[in-house]
Enzyme design. Sequence first.
Site, PDB file in Angstrom:
ATOM      1  N   GLU D  47      51.806  42.880  43.630  1.00 59.92           N
ATOM      2  CA  GLU D  47      50.792  42.314  42.725  1.00 59.92           C
ATOM      3  C   GLU D  47      50.021  41.289  43.511  1.00 59.92           C
ATOM      4  O   GLU D  47      50.594  40.322  44.008  1.00 59.92           O
ATOM      5  CB  GLU D  47      51.452  41.634  41.528  1.00 59.92           C
ATOM      6  CG  GLU D  47      51.762  42.575  40.404  1.00 59.92           C
ATOM      7  CD  GLU D  47      52.295  41.830  39.182  1.00 59.92           C
ATOM      8  OE1 GLU D  47      51.873  40.668  38.965  1.00 59.92           O
ATOM      9  OE2 GLU D  47      53.132  42.405  38.483  1.00 59.92           O
ATOM     10  N   ASP D  58      49.456  31.441  33.242  1.00 56.95           N
ATOM     11  CA  ASP D  58      50.274  31.043  34.385  1.00 56.95           C
ATOM     12  C   ASP D  58      50.819  29.630  34.265  1.00 56.95           C
ATOM     13  O   ASP D  58      50.122  28.719  33.829  1.00 56.95           O
ATOM     14  CB  ASP D  58      49.458  31.163  35.672  1.00 56.95           C
ATOM     15  CG  ASP D  58      49.269  32.608  36.076  1.00 56.95           C
ATOM     16  OD1 ASP D  58      50.290  33.311  36.233  1.00 56.95           O
ATOM     17  OD2 ASP D  58      48.101  33.046  36.187  1.00 56.95           O
TER      18      ASP D  58
END
Lengths: 388, 388, 265, 265
Positions: D47, D58
């Site tokens: 990723e 995040d």
Amino acid sequence: MSAPDTRGYFGDFGGRYVPEVLIAALDELERAMMAAFADPAFWAEYHEVLRDFVGRPSPIYRCERYAADVSSVPLVMKREDTNHTGAHKINNTVGQALLARRMGKRRLLAETGAGQHGVATATVGAKLGLPVDVYMGVRDIERQALNVDVMRLLGAQVHAVASGTQTLKDATNEAFRVWAQRVEDTFYVIGSVVGAHPYPFMVREFQKVIGIEARRQTLERYGRLPSDVIACVGGGSNAMGIFSGFVDDRDVKFWGVEAGGKGVDGDEHAASLRAGSIGVLHGSRSYLLQSAEGQVRETHSISAGLDYPGVGPEHAFFKESGRATYVDITDAQAVEAFHAFARCEGILPALESAHAIGFARELAAQRGADDLILVNLSGRGDKDIGRC
Amino acid sequence: MSAPDTRGYFGDFGGRYVPEVLIAALDELERAMMAAFADPAFWAEYHEVLRDFVGRPSPIYRCERYAADVSSVPLVMKREDTNHTGAHKINNTVGQALLARRMGKRRLLAETGAGQHGVATATVGAKLGLPVDVYMGVRDIERQALNVDVMRLLGAQVHAVASGTQTLKDATNEAFRVWAQRVEDTFYVIGSVVGAHPYPFMVREFQKVIGIEARRQTLERYGRLPSDVIACVGGGSNAMGIFSGFVDDRDVKFWGVEAGGKGVDGDEHAASLRAGSIGVLHGSRSYLLQSAEGQVRETHSISAGLDYPGVGPEHAFFKESGRATYVDITDAQAVEAFHAFARCEGILPALESAHAIGFARELAAQRGADDLILVNLSGRGDKDIGRC
Amino acid sequence: MLEDAFERARGEKRMAFIPYVMAGDPDLETTEAILLALSDAGADVIELGVPYSDPLADGPTIAAAGQRALRSATHLREVLALASRCRERCPPIVLFTYYNPVYQFGVERFAREAAAAGVAGAIVPDVALDESAELRAALQAQGLTMPLLVAPSTPHPRAARIVDAATGFVYVVSRLGVTGTGNAPDFAPLRRQLASLRELTDKPLAVGFGLSSPQDVRNLGMLADGVVVGSALIDAYAGARAQEAATRVRQFVAPLIAACFLVSP
Amino acid sequence: MLEDAFERARGEKRMAFIPYVMAGDPDLETTEAILLALSDAGADVIELGVPYSDPLADGPTIAAAGQRALRSATHLREVLALASRCRERCPPIVLFTYYNPVYQFGVERFAREAAAAGVAGAIVPDVALDESAELRAALQAQGLTMPLLVAPSTPHPRAARIVDAATGFVYVVSRLGVTGTGNAPDFAPLRRQLASLRELTDKPLAVGFGLSSPQDVRNLGMLADGVVVGSALIDAYAGARAQEAATRVRQFVAPLIAACFLVSP
Ligand SMILES: Cc1ncc(COP(=O)(O)O)c(C=O)c1O
Ligand SMILES: Cc1ncc(COP(=O)(O)O)c(C=O)c1O
């Protein structure tokens, strides 16, 4: 009531751009909101709190001196500054907190920039006995120390957000993150007509009381509707609140006043609609200030409450459809309006509201005695003393 | 309307102890006041300004949590904190300034301690276009810098008074002196139910709106009158304002709460009625804090608005006649009430009002569900943040 | 006693000179020295100020003098004792006191003890006609006078009642405002007022507030019977003590007293 | 490509190892070195994070990495170029990007250029099922996959629709909240969810968010097809550059990759 479509879009704007972890919570919120909106008992409670706790209805006040030298137009202020906690923000936090209680949520969560929404949330949380966590950028905590004190006195926890620009934008990111962790027992109280569906719609409905009252008051007092309605636009909640009372009155012109900062030609402003482009921020598609690469830009406004790179999706829709016109007022013009208004009318407007007031004087010069300009005086300026 | 006698006495208290130079002005004022009071157009204008500018009626609000642990008595706040400028003071300055305009006076003059009355006068002066001079002790200017800024933003001149204790008492002396010089074109706007006749009566009449509204609201909402009405007492205007709405309801008990400071047994307090003796100060005979030789004493209260050695003559009369009972709440108790109230109800009370609120909790413990305690929440506490 | 003083001055074709001194500023010993100096210099009447915490009829000079006097713990009792000590060596003394110290002392007692101290009367600037009855009666019962004040703002009918009630003399306030030397009176209207008061009464008219120079005195044009000088006198000795203060007082009042004579009718 | 990677891992009786790396943190050279190291170490899919100013899915580690990457002026264009440069030497790369950079780039253009760069697909954490149609179609038209996320809060009927729509694999979010190592997942409910998702689909299930140790990997009990490790990996090389970063990455991932094998079914 003009609702967005089932996916939360006003025309091309809105929607729900959030992590999957929040989708169920937004669905739950939407269902609970629709049920509450359909329940007269909910509105009765909301209006009772607005009356007894917030002090609504807020008055309308006709200025006697501020623009009298340039126009004979009646210049009428909707006085959200007289609300408990000093701004329109509390209309929304009352609504959301009552909804949270109805949903059985145990805690409230809020982002704040200038601290006004944080204070309004802390206030309602204290009243209802719901613990409140407020996320606020480190820079805003420094700039708005007084409101931090107020929130703490009200029992709220204020959390410093050190990431990114350390201002409202990143406080909002952080609030979303925290909500994602606590989504089961926590209600996220968003402070403007922004965020993922159903927030822009819900916040508008809770702020609509401004417009509904103002329409009734204007008709009662002057026997006619305003020719123009003016409000400042940060996220856009006070503007949407007053506009939505007149949305079906097609002859009433809407003016949204953004923060022109040091000039919309440069980089230091916060005029998303005037000078931004379409994008996605904080869960919905709307106008925002961004780089060519889609990075959200740092903004500038002397008024902390307008210092935000995005804007509510319904405003984007109003812009595209032409229902409202968006203009800007610079820092310098806002400060001038702040001083002039204080001296002429005995009211210290919030610097945010001073943008609307500054534009009102310009517009007044083009209007006459048969017109009527209604301005949303969204908050009081005590918080801005010493900053201009 | 229970007026004082023709010489301005409530029982043994009141009168007109001022230099001859002011007598004609007081006579002129009394005549103009009586004419205005008899003129429905005057009251219509006063009430219009209170509605549109001040935001009246102020709501009554039933506390949900603050005293719920000690009593089931309905505890109801009269919300003067929601007024424009954040306290009851403006009811009075609106009335006096309208009267000044009616009399053709060209300037306003005011004393101030905490700055609340100064701000309220500056506010109304700005609105009506009347220049305002405010006299304020040097020590208070330091302690209450924010309100000084507000007055200046509103266009008022703030004059530092360096004589005597450099606080409200001496600012009042100075205002009288300045008035004596400018008595022809200047209206002296006194900030409480003190001073020479007709001030105590006039200020009461302008504050009576609090009690009239509260009586109507209490009846409407609860179908009965309060068992008890509580207000803090500095000069006594907010207390007299709310009491006077219920004065003929003989079963309604009145409680005036003075500033107990560090304890009324010592010297550091401002409890004129509780711990003072009869004398003459600032134009009328009443209770005051003084030495055996008749020198007026320096006082102490954490709350600047209660930090005054005198008290309105009608309170002295109420004390003597037993119509009201006067108690005190110490600095520490007031601060505790301030915090508890903020956290339980989401309202920051002014420290002055926190005295009334602190006593209300004590009284609540002796009352039950059939009673009803009404408290005058005379102002908001934003000004007191950082001081407790 | 007061009447005699004005009579004598009138006989000498001059206005009576009435200095104002704050008792206890900065201490009683100094005040005593000043009183004797004033007496020697030819003062006709002396106004003796009683220090008070809240002198709202006084400008900065007298207010500050009062503050200094309070620091030396001078209150009404001490002032009465001083008056008593000086009675044999001084012209008539009129106390100048605010009401509250008198009220705390007790109105009757005040009158009694003032009489015992040989004081001639009391001027109470915050007791105007309307509140004066009780105090006036008490003083009168002890043979003391109570001069009342007439201000430029006093309407004529009221002035008539004031001069009627006043005893000893009528205190004519020269201008709007409080005591102090800041702004001199406007003499034209003052002279008109003196003339009109003169039609109302034969009682002596003493002018005060804001007079500071021989020229001010001359400007009164002999229309008054007496001239009160306070703040300017205090300024003249401020900072000095005892004999030094007395010397300065003597120097300061000499031309003023001369000016009281100089004016030709 | 992605299907092959999961197939191969399944064939080897292990879970696929899917490291997450932020492109351009602190510079592209370092990222390139890390990609090669991961490739050498045996990562099955990578990723590759596209830096974004407002990464609201995040936690602090990845958010900070994104900030560092933005400081090196890494945006979508630069990330695509990097992917293109590494395509021959790396396992399949899936971009991890927020929607706005894609939207500004142009959705069609993004799909086209990503395909040209040899990228296998894109995970867009703020585009959940409901907003995914347009982007998914554009990617699919270029033969690219768009894995979708399933969260612990996702109701079962919705999960069924998500796994249906997801292409490449299904990204199973291990716990409420955002990326980051702060609080480990609660494995019992996670295993239950994996089992129930398994009933819905044969598509690979990759678990991510909050996994940081071999023990975490083992705790999945082979119920998943792949394991995503992001924040812990970034923590492991943070502060280092180029080969030094690559070395740390190699050391860090070895036991994780081993753990992917170790688990017995
Ligand atoms: C007084 C006031 N007006 C306006 C705003 C801007 O918000 P909105 O555009 O949502 O009304 C704020 C935000 O803090 C505010 O405090
Ligand atoms: C909020 C408030 N309450 C009470 C007071 C005391 O004044 P009063 O006793 O005249 O009401 C003040 C004076 O400043 C005040 O600001």
